[in-house]
Structures are given as C-alpha cells and as structure tokens.
Design a protein around this motif. Structure first.
Motif, mmCIF file in Angstrom:
data_model
loop_
_atom_site.group_PDB
_atom_site.id
_atom_site.type_symbol
_atom_site.label_atom_id
_atom_site.label_comp_id
_atom_site.label_asym_id
_atom_site.label_seq_id
_atom_site.Cartn_x
_atom_site.Cartn_y
_atom_site.Cartn_z
ATOM 1 N N ALA A 14 44.236 -8.710 -2.120
ATOM 2 C CA ALA A 14 43.911 -10.140 -2.190
ATOM 3 C C ALA A 14 43.071 -10.568 -0.988
ATOM 4 O O ALA A 14 42.086 -11.311 -1.126
ATOM 5 C CB ALA A 14 45.198 -10.960 -2.260
ATOM 6 N N LEU A 15 43.441 -10.108 0.201
ATOM 7 C CA LEU A 15 42.672 -10.431 1.395
ATOM 8 C C LEU A 15 41.267 -9.828 1.331
ATOM 9 O O LEU A 15 40.283 -10.486 1.689
ATOM 10 C CB LEU A 15 43.402 -9.921 2.642
ATOM 11 C CG LEU A 15 44.690 -10.659 3.012
ATOM 12 C CD1 LEU A 15 45.469 -9.875 4.062
ATOM 13 C CD2 LEU A 15 44.378 -12.062 3.519
ATOM 14 N N ALA A 16 41.182 -8.587 0.859
ATOM 15 C CA ALA A 16 39.876 -7.931 0.731
ATOM 16 C C ALA A 16 38.968 -8.712 -0.209
ATOM 17 O O ALA A 16 37.766 -8.859 0.053
ATOM 18 C CB ALA A 16 40.060 -6.497 0.240
ATOM 19 N N LYS A 17 39.533 -9.246 -1.285
ATOM 20 C CA LYS A 17 38.728 -10.043 -2.227
ATOM 21 C C LYS A 17 38.168 -11.285 -1.546
ATOM 22 O O LYS A 17 37.030 -11.693 -1.812
ATOM 23 C CB LYS A 17 39.581 -10.446 -3.434
ATOM 24 C CG LYS A 17 39.867 -9.304 -4.383
ATOM 25 C CD LYS A 17 40.809 -9.759 -5.499
ATOM 26 C CE LYS A 17 41.171 -8.588 -6.407
ATOM 27 N NZ LYS A 17 42.171 -8.990 -7.429
ATOM 28 N N ALA A 18 38.956 -11.900 -0.663
ATOM 29 C CA ALA A 18 38.482 -13.088 0.060
ATOM 30 C C ALA A 18 37.286 -12.736 0.939
ATOM 31 O O ALA A 18 36.298 -13.477 1.003
ATOM 32 C CB ALA A 18 39.609 -13.687 0.891
ATOM 33 N N PHE A 19 37.363 -11.599 1.623
ATOM 34 C CA PHE A 19 36.244 -11.157 2.452
ATOM 35 C C PHE A 19 35.027 -10.821 1.581
ATOM 36 O O PHE A 19 33.905 -11.199 1.910
ATOM 37 C CB PHE A 19 36.650 -9.943 3.293
ATOM 38 C CG PHE A 19 37.381 -10.297 4.554
ATOM 39 C CD1 PHE A 19 36.697 -10.484 5.751
ATOM 40 C CD2 PHE A 19 38.768 -10.445 4.565
ATOM 41 C CE1 PHE A 19 37.369 -10.813 6.922
ATOM 42 C CE2 PHE A 19 39.452 -10.781 5.726
ATOM 43 C CZ PHE A 19 38.742 -10.968 6.907
ATOM 44 N N ALA A 20 35.260 -10.124 0.487
ATOM 45 C CA ALA A 20 34.164 -9.720 -0.395
ATOM 46 C C ALA A 20 33.439 -10.934 -0.981
ATOM 47 O O ALA A 20 32.204 -10.942 -1.082
ATOM 48 C CB ALA A 20 34.690 -8.830 -1.514
ATOM 49 N N ARG A 21 34.206 -11.947 -1.382
ATOM 50 C CA ARG A 21 33.603 -13.157 -1.963
ATOM 51 C C ARG A 21 32.612 -13.806 -1.007
ATOM 52 O O ARG A 21 31.652 -14.446 -1.423
ATOM 53 C CB ARG A 21 34.696 -14.189 -2.296
ATOM 54 C CG ARG A 21 35.190 -14.150 -3.718
ATOM 55 C CD ARG A 21 36.005 -15.393 -4.054
ATOM 56 N NE ARG A 21 37.090 -15.617 -3.117
ATOM 57 C CZ ARG A 21 38.312 -15.112 -3.252
ATOM 58 N NH1 ARG A 21 38.586 -14.335 -4.292
ATOM 59 N NH2 ARG A 21 39.247 -15.362 -2.366
ATOM 60 N N PRO A 34 41.329 7.832 3.715
ATOM 61 C CA PRO A 34 40.505 6.811 3.078
ATOM 62 C C PRO A 34 39.948 7.211 1.708
ATOM 63 O O PRO A 34 39.737 6.347 0.855
ATOM 64 C CB PRO A 34 39.372 6.571 4.075
ATOM 65 C CG PRO A 34 39.617 7.430 5.252
ATOM 66 C CD PRO A 34 40.898 8.160 5.069
ATOM 67 N N GLU A 35 39.750 8.525 1.511
ATOM 68 C CA GLU A 35 39.225 8.965 0.201
ATOM 69 C C GLU A 35 40.179 8.604 -0.937
ATOM 70 O O GLU A 35 39.761 8.447 -2.087
ATOM 71 C CB GLU A 35 39.007 10.484 0.175
ATOM 72 C CG GLU A 35 38.197 11.048 1.328
ATOM 73 C CD GLU A 35 39.035 11.283 2.584
ATOM 74 O OE1 GLU A 35 39.943 12.141 2.558
ATOM 75 O OE2 GLU A 35 38.767 10.594 3.589
ATOM 76 N N ARG A 36 41.464 8.465 -0.602
ATOM 77 C CA ARG A 36 42.477 8.199 -1.630
ATOM 78 C C ARG A 36 42.349 6.792 -2.226
ATOM 79 O O ARG A 36 42.798 6.544 -3.340
ATOM 80 C CB ARG A 36 43.891 8.372 -1.041
ATOM 81 C CG ARG A 36 44.185 9.766 -0.512
ATOM 82 C CD ARG A 36 44.567 10.761 -1.593
ATOM 83 N NE ARG A 36 45.747 10.363 -2.341
ATOM 84 C CZ ARG A 36 46.995 10.580 -1.950
ATOM 85 N NH1 ARG A 36 47.234 11.172 -0.791
ATOM 86 N NH2 ARG A 36 48.001 10.223 -2.720
ATOM 87 N N PHE A 37 41.770 5.869 -1.460
ATOM 88 C CA PHE A 37 41.657 4.497 -1.984
ATOM 89 C C PHE A 37 40.212 3.983 -1.929
ATOM 90 O O PHE A 37 39.963 2.780 -2.098
ATOM 91 C CB PHE A 37 42.598 3.539 -1.234
ATOM 92 C CG PHE A 37 42.444 3.547 0.268
ATOM 93 C CD1 PHE A 37 41.588 2.676 0.909
ATOM 94 C CD2 PHE A 37 43.177 4.444 1.045
ATOM 95 C CE1 PHE A 37 41.444 2.687 2.283
ATOM 96 C CE2 PHE A 37 43.046 4.456 2.426
ATOM 97 C CZ PHE A 37 42.173 3.579 3.047
ATOM 98 N N ALA A 38 39.261 4.886 -1.734
ATOM 99 C CA ALA A 38 37.853 4.497 -1.655
ATOM 100 C C ALA A 38 37.365 3.836 -2.940
ATOM 101 O O ALA A 38 36.607 2.865 -2.906
ATOM 102 C CB ALA A 38 36.990 5.712 -1.317
ATOM 103 N N ALA A 39 37.809 4.342 -4.079
ATOM 104 C CA ALA A 39 37.366 3.772 -5.357
ATOM 105 C C ALA A 39 37.875 2.344 -5.526
ATOM 106 O O ALA A 39 37.154 1.467 -6.004
ATOM 107 C CB ALA A 39 37.845 4.645 -6.522
ATOM 108 N N ASP A 40 39.123 2.107 -5.113
ATOM 109 C CA ASP A 40 39.683 0.749 -5.180
ATOM 110 C C ASP A 40 38.885 -0.204 -4.293
ATOM 111 O O ASP A 40 38.624 -1.349 -4.672
ATOM 112 C CB ASP A 40 41.146 0.740 -4.711
ATOM 113 C CG ASP A 40 42.097 1.253 -5.774
ATOM 114 O OD1 ASP A 40 41.652 1.436 -6.922
ATOM 115 O OD2 ASP A 40 43.277 1.462 -5.455
ATOM 116 N N ALA A 41 38.528 0.253 -3.106
ATOM 117 C CA ALA A 41 37.751 -0.585 -2.181
ATOM 118 C C ALA A 41 36.373 -0.884 -2.766
ATOM 119 O O ALA A 41 35.908 -2.031 -2.747
ATOM 120 C CB ALA A 41 37.623 0.109 -0.831
ATOM 121 N N ALA A 42 35.723 0.146 -3.321
ATOM 122 C CA ALA A 42 34.385 -0.028 -3.904
ATOM 123 C C ALA A 42 34.413 -0.999 -5.081
ATOM 124 O O ALA A 42 33.463 -1.757 -5.300
ATOM 125 C CB ALA A 42 33.834 1.328 -4.344
ATOM 126 N N ALA A 43 35.518 -0.997 -5.816
ATOM 127 C CA ALA A 43 35.636 -1.890 -6.975
ATOM 128 C C ALA A 43 35.677 -3.362 -6.556
ATOM 129 O O ALA A 43 35.296 -4.239 -7.327
ATOM 130 C CB ALA A 43 36.883 -1.546 -7.776
#
Length: 199
Positions: A14-21, A34-43
C-alpha cells in the motif's frame, strides 16, 4: 532525500503504491533476496526498487512495515540509527504490560536508538491505505505522532506530497496511544477513515 520501505506485505504494498502514484522512487526490502519480490515491485511501478535490507537502511527515511515481532531484527541492520527517520507503520496487539507500559511506537523508539521515530500510516487497513487518497473532493487523513517536532513536520510534508492530509497528534506517549492497538482494546483513531477538505 532517499526513502525505503522495509516489509513488503499488505501495508508495504500500500505504501509503495502511494510512492508510485506520485512518481517518487522508494527502495523496498524484506529479509528475502530482492529477486524473490522483484516482479511484485515491478507490477506497482518503475519507481519501486527492490533491494537488500542492507541497502534499504542506507535511506534517510525508512518505513517499518514488518510484523511487529520482526522489528528488533531490522534494528540490528545498523549499529546506530542516528540521522535516520523511522516511520513506524506497524501494529501490535501486545498489551502495554509486555511493552514496558508504553505505546508500541515509544517501544520502537527505544529499539531504534538514535533514530527520529514517527508513528504514522498505521491506522488504516492496507486496502484503504493503498487507494488514491484524493476522495470526494478531499484528501484521506493520516495521523502522525512523534517526540521530534522536526521529524513530525517533515513527515507531514511527505504525507502531503503523497496526497494525504496529515494530522499531528503530538508525542508518542499521548498521540501514539490514539493509534496504538493494545491487547483487545484499540486506540480511538484506529480504522477511522477520515477525509479532510481544504478551505
């Protein structure tokens, strides 16, 4: 100013979405590679940068979005937290007796020795926190509490940059209690989804 979110569960997302917006770069980290959640971050967006915990703690402002029981492990990532601003976005149902009779945020401040600790972004459920805070012609409220007025003001400015309407609650012992979950009794402002309207 460099930002990091430690913990990439529901609140971290949720916090990441605020920054991305708002097109603001933020490092996200967990205890996993980090490779384990890289796809989630990229999404979420290109400004969400997966990295290691060791890199994340180099940021100036660090959001704690891990399970409350895990924060002492995060604290060990640096020998001294002086110069860092730590946003405690965690919740715990541990009774005050287990925390030495102080609100969870005051307890966290002791663990992150030297840091400027601000309680904030924890009173809304993740599904609401992750939404665009511009609603009904106003802005969704986030509550902030800190024993450091300067840190509280700076995080208030960041909250506004992220689109929220910050409300300062005072120190950790007073304001922190209003957004603290203690045992089975929640602080008075927990889950209050409020909208502020500019005059």
């Amino acid at each position: 100013m460099k930002y990091a979110i430690i913990g990439f569960g529901k609140i971290g997302h949720a916090l990441a979405k605020a920054f991305a917006r708002n097109g603001i770069e933020v490092v996200v980290a967990t205890t996993r590679a980090p490779e384990r959640f890289a796809a989630d971050a990229a999404a979420i967006g290109p400004t969400i940068v997966p990295n290691t915990l060791a890199e994340a703690v180099k940021a100036d402002v660090i959001f704690l979005a891990v399970r409350f029981e895990s924060h002492p492990e995060v604290a060990k990532a640096l020998p001294d937290w002086k110069g860092k601003t730590v946003i405690d976005a965690m919740n715990t149902q541990a009774p005050l007796e287990e925390l030495g009779g102080v609100p969870s945020s005051a307890y966290v401040a002791r663990v992150f020795a030297g840091a400027r600790v601000v309680k904030g972004f924890n009173h809304l459920v993740a599904a609401v926190l992750g939404q665009n805070p511009a609603v009904h012609g106003g802005r969704r409220v986030v509550f902030l509490a800190s024993d450091d007025d300067g840190a509280a003001a700076e995080m208030g400015a960041l909250a506004e940059q992220l689109g929220f309407a910050p409300i300062q609650l005072g120190g950790l012992s007073e304001g922190g209690l209003l957004v603290h979950a203690r045992g089975k009794s929640w602080g008075h402002l927990i889950f209050k989804d409020l909208i502020a309207f500019d005059r």
